[in-house]
Design a protein around this motif. Sequence first.
Motif, PDB file in Angstrom:
ATOM      1  N   ALA A 122      -0.560  11.842   4.226  1.00 29.88           N
ATOM      2  CA  ALA A 122      -1.325  13.050   4.579  1.00 29.88           C
ATOM      3  C   ALA A 122      -2.332  13.436   3.502  1.00 29.88           C
ATOM      4  N   VAL A 123      -2.018  13.118   2.242  1.00 26.61           N
ATOM      5  CA  VAL A 123      -2.884  13.588   1.155  1.00 26.61           C
ATOM      6  C   VAL A 123      -4.305  13.056   1.302  1.00 26.61           C
ATOM      7  N   ALA A 124      -4.441  11.862   1.889  1.00 25.13           N
ATOM      8  CA  ALA A 124      -5.785  11.292   2.051  1.00 25.13           C
ATOM      9  C   ALA A 124      -6.639  12.191   2.937  1.00 25.13           C
ATOM     10  N   HIS A 125      -5.985  12.858   3.891  1.00 24.98           N
ATOM     11  CA  HIS A 125      -6.736  13.718   4.811  1.00 24.98           C
ATOM     12  C   HIS A 125      -7.201  15.000   4.126  1.00 24.98           C
ATOM     13  N   ALA A 126      -6.562  15.334   3.007  1.00 22.40           N
ATOM     14  CA  ALA A 126      -6.997  16.520   2.261  1.00 22.40           C
ATOM     15  C   ALA A 126      -8.061  16.156   1.222  1.00 22.40           C
ATOM     16  N   LEU A 127      -8.086  14.898   0.784  1.00 22.73           N
ATOM     17  CA  LEU A 127      -8.947  14.541  -0.354  1.00 22.73           C
ATOM     18  C   LEU A 127     -10.165  13.701   0.011  1.00 22.73           C
ATOM     19  N   VAL A 128     -10.205  13.159   1.227  1.00 27.69           N
ATOM     20  CA  VAL A 128     -11.328  12.300   1.613  1.00 27.69           C
ATOM     21  C   VAL A 128     -12.247  13.082   2.554  1.00 27.69           C
ATOM     22  N   ASP A 129     -13.553  13.018   2.288  1.00 28.14           N
ATOM     23  CA  ASP A 129     -14.523  13.574   3.235  1.00 28.14           C
ATOM     24  C   ASP A 129     -15.083  12.408   4.053  1.00 28.14           C
ATOM     25  N   ILE A 147       1.585   2.450   3.007  1.00 31.16           N
ATOM     26  CA  ILE A 147       1.148   3.784   3.438  1.00 31.16           C
ATOM     27  C   ILE A 147      -0.177   4.162   2.776  1.00 31.16           C
ATOM     28  N   TYR A 148      -0.420   3.655   1.548  1.00 30.96           N
ATOM     29  CA  TYR A 148      -1.698   3.969   0.876  1.00 30.96           C
ATOM     30  C   TYR A 148      -2.859   3.463   1.735  1.00 30.96           C
ATOM     31  N   GLY A 150      -2.826   2.751   5.017  1.00 30.19           N
ATOM     32  CA  GLY A 150      -2.906   3.507   6.270  1.00 30.19           C
ATOM     33  C   GLY A 150      -3.536   4.873   6.053  1.00 30.19           C
ATOM     34  N   GLY A 151      -3.122   5.563   4.990  1.00 27.31           N
ATOM     35  CA  GLY A 151      -3.659   6.889   4.699  1.00 27.31           C
ATOM     36  C   GLY A 151      -5.160   6.817   4.449  1.00 27.31           C
ATOM     37  N   ALA A 152      -5.572   5.879   3.604  1.00 24.23           N
ATOM     38  CA  ALA A 152      -6.991   5.762   3.232  1.00 24.23           C
ATOM     39  C   ALA A 152      -7.849   5.473   4.457  1.00 24.23           C
ATOM     40  N   VAL A 153      -7.428   4.507   5.249  1.00 22.16           N
ATOM     41  CA  VAL A 153      -8.242   4.077   6.398  1.00 22.16           C
ATOM     42  C   VAL A 153      -8.296   5.174   7.462  1.00 22.16           C
ATOM     43  N   LEU A 154      -7.151   5.745   7.804  1.00 23.22           N
ATOM     44  CA  LEU A 154      -7.136   6.716   8.896  1.00 23.22           C
ATOM     45  C   LEU A 154      -7.792   8.046   8.510  1.00 23.22           C
ATOM     46  N   ALA A 155      -7.924   8.281   7.196  1.00 23.44           N
ATOM     47  CA  ALA A 155      -8.633   9.499   6.767  1.00 23.44           C
ATOM     48  C   ALA A 155     -10.135   9.252   6.679  1.00 23.44           C
ATOM     49  N   GLY A 156     -10.557   8.015   6.901  1.00 24.55           N
ATOM     50  CA  GLY A 156     -11.997   7.724   6.876  1.00 24.55           C
ATOM     51  C   GLY A 156     -12.512   7.272   5.526  1.00 24.55           C
ATOM     52  N   ILE A 188      -7.427   7.992  -6.402  1.00 23.24           N
ATOM     53  CA  ILE A 188      -6.740   6.713  -6.630  1.00 23.24           C
ATOM     54  C   ILE A 188      -5.238   6.923  -6.409  1.00 23.24           C
ATOM     55  N   TYR A 189      -4.606   5.968  -5.742  1.00 21.25           N
ATOM     56  CA  TYR A 189      -3.144   5.959  -5.656  1.00 21.25           C
ATOM     57  C   TYR A 189      -2.614   5.167  -6.854  1.00 21.25           C
ATOM     58  N   VAL A 190      -1.687   5.779  -7.579  1.00 22.69           N
ATOM     59  CA  VAL A 190      -1.011   5.098  -8.691  1.00 22.69           C
ATOM     60  C   VAL A 190       0.452   4.961  -8.292  1.00 22.69           C
ATOM     61  N   CYS A 191       1.058   3.822  -8.598  1.00 24.75           N
ATOM     62  CA  CYS A 191       2.482   3.653  -8.279  1.00 24.75           C
ATOM     63  C   CYS A 191       3.204   3.100  -9.499  1.00 24.75           C
ATOM     64  N   SER A 192       3.936   3.978 -10.185  1.00 20.31           N
ATOM     65  CA  SER A 192       4.679   3.571 -11.386  1.00 20.31           C
ATOM     66  C   SER A 192       6.007   4.313 -11.421  1.00 20.31           C
ATOM     67  N   PRO A 193       7.133   3.582 -11.536  1.00 25.39           N
ATOM     68  CA  PRO A 193       7.295   2.139 -11.429  1.00 25.39           C
ATOM     69  C   PRO A 193       6.796   1.631 -10.076  1.00 25.39           C
ATOM     70  N   SER A 194       6.276   0.405 -10.121  1.00 20.40           N
ATOM     71  CA  SER A 194       5.611  -0.114  -8.932  1.00 20.40           C
ATOM     72  C   SER A 194       6.562  -0.808  -7.964  1.00 20.40           C
ATOM     73  N   ASN A 195       6.382  -0.494  -6.708  1.00 22.54           N
ATOM     74  CA  ASN A 195       6.880  -1.324  -5.620  1.00 22.54           C
ATOM     75  C   ASN A 195       5.683  -2.167  -5.188  1.00 22.54           C
ATOM     76  N   PRO A 196       5.695  -3.493  -5.263  1.00 22.80           N
ATOM     77  CA  PRO A 196       6.866  -4.335  -5.464  1.00 22.80           C
ATOM     78  C   PRO A 196       7.010  -4.960  -6.849  1.00 22.80           C
ATOM     79  N   THR A 197       6.042  -4.755  -7.774  1.00 23.97           N
ATOM     80  CA  THR A 197       6.047  -5.609  -8.978  1.00 23.97           C
ATOM     81  C   THR A 197       6.958  -5.113 -10.092  1.00 23.97           C
ATOM     82  N   GLY A 198       7.343  -3.835 -10.062  1.00 22.00           N
ATOM     83  CA  GLY A 198       8.192  -3.288 -11.114  1.00 22.00           C
ATOM     84  C   GLY A 198       7.422  -2.880 -12.360  1.00 22.00           C
TER      85      GLY A 198
END
Length: 408
Positions: A122-129, A147-148, A150-156, A188-198
């Motif tokens: 959902a956050v992409a829909h609040a932050l992307v114009d 999900i990153y 899906g969020g980015a694309v569907l928010a435009g 930017i989406y940050v993922c730490s600790p990362s799925n899948p690399t750790g």
Amino acid sequence: MERPDAGSCRRPFQVIQPQQRLDTLGAYPFERLKFLLTGITPPSGLPHIDAGAGEPRLPLPPFVGETLNGNLSGFSRYPTTKGADVLRHAVSDWLTQRYGLSGIDADTQVLSANGTREALFAVAHALVDPDAAEKPYVLMPNPMYQIYLGGAVLAGGIPYFMPCTEQTGFAPELASVPDEVWRRTAFIYVCSPSNPTGWIAEDAWYRDLFALADRFDFNIVSDECYSEIYMHQPPTGLLQVAEHLGRKGFSRCLVMNSLSKRSALPGMRSGFIAGDAALIARFAKLRTYTGPATPIPLQHVAAAAWSDEAHVQRHLDVYRQSLSAFFEAYEDGEPPAGSFFVWLPVADGEAFAKAAYAQQAITVLPGAYLSADDVQGSNPGKGFIRAALVDGPEKAAELARRIKQVRI
Ligand SMILES: Cc1ncc(COP(=O)(O)O)c(C=O)c1O
């Protein structure tokens, strides 16, 4: 069964027309995995080990039943979008204690979420114009939690993939992103600790990111749902670095975390969003329309879970033992810095996953299902599989022994 679509938006720099956004997304990784394994019969003598999904399988923390029972009357009321005071205060106390913050305001800087998944989307829909003259980029690691994308694309937005490979130490390389992309970045989406690399982000990496965010005016969404699962040091969090840098009010930061991994409560669907009050207010407004709210009795259980570290420590011990047992039996490589995943190099992830199921009755996820093509057109996950160590140390060792036997 029809072959699930791999998706056509999995290429960088692609502007997608609004009516085509959903169609360009591929089928979700587990749909693709189901199709991949359809028609294969695993050996009947071997018990199946499911290392495909990252679903914790640990005993229910002891306070869950009692807290739920004590708050059943809450089912008679609508939960607020913002979340109950008791939950937001428990989260604010946890964040303050865990990251050594001087404080975070439970009223303006914390929101309840139904787990991180919906909030990350959902956050992409609040932050992307989506109507911006120059379409905004949404940066994300590659491989990534889908999900990153899906969020980015569907928010435009336009997804921009940052390859996380052995060559980069599995870090998204900030220096590799052109200024032209940073200039058009919404967040930017940050993922730490990362799925899948750790991979775990170091303070210096976050500092460089903040410098870029200030220079190019974008926001940072930090997915920290594996924050309590690590081999050695507790991972640094975005808010912690922000405070060390003296950033007033966690500017540009939105952090998401949940009880799914830490407390092994994925079915409870409870998490939080915390950070910059202005971003929180904007996101909260969107959420009053989309309406995700965790039932009140479950918010009380969640408050209890954020206030108890004993069960988290027990879970951490199991994950550490599982990771150690896996690599001892595998006799190659070493445990990741964080998360409960192993990200193993193989000749071809899809071929390996099929062979692993057919020969050894184990389910693992092909790395390509979590990745997109990079700028050169190659997929950084193709030569990997992901295995989730969620069944304890004995099964982790057994999984490693069986993976070693797989031949493609
Ligand atoms: C990286 C990452 N982020 C977010 C989630 C979503 O978890 P939840 O919605 O249960 O918090 C997952 C779940 O597997 C994940 O791996």
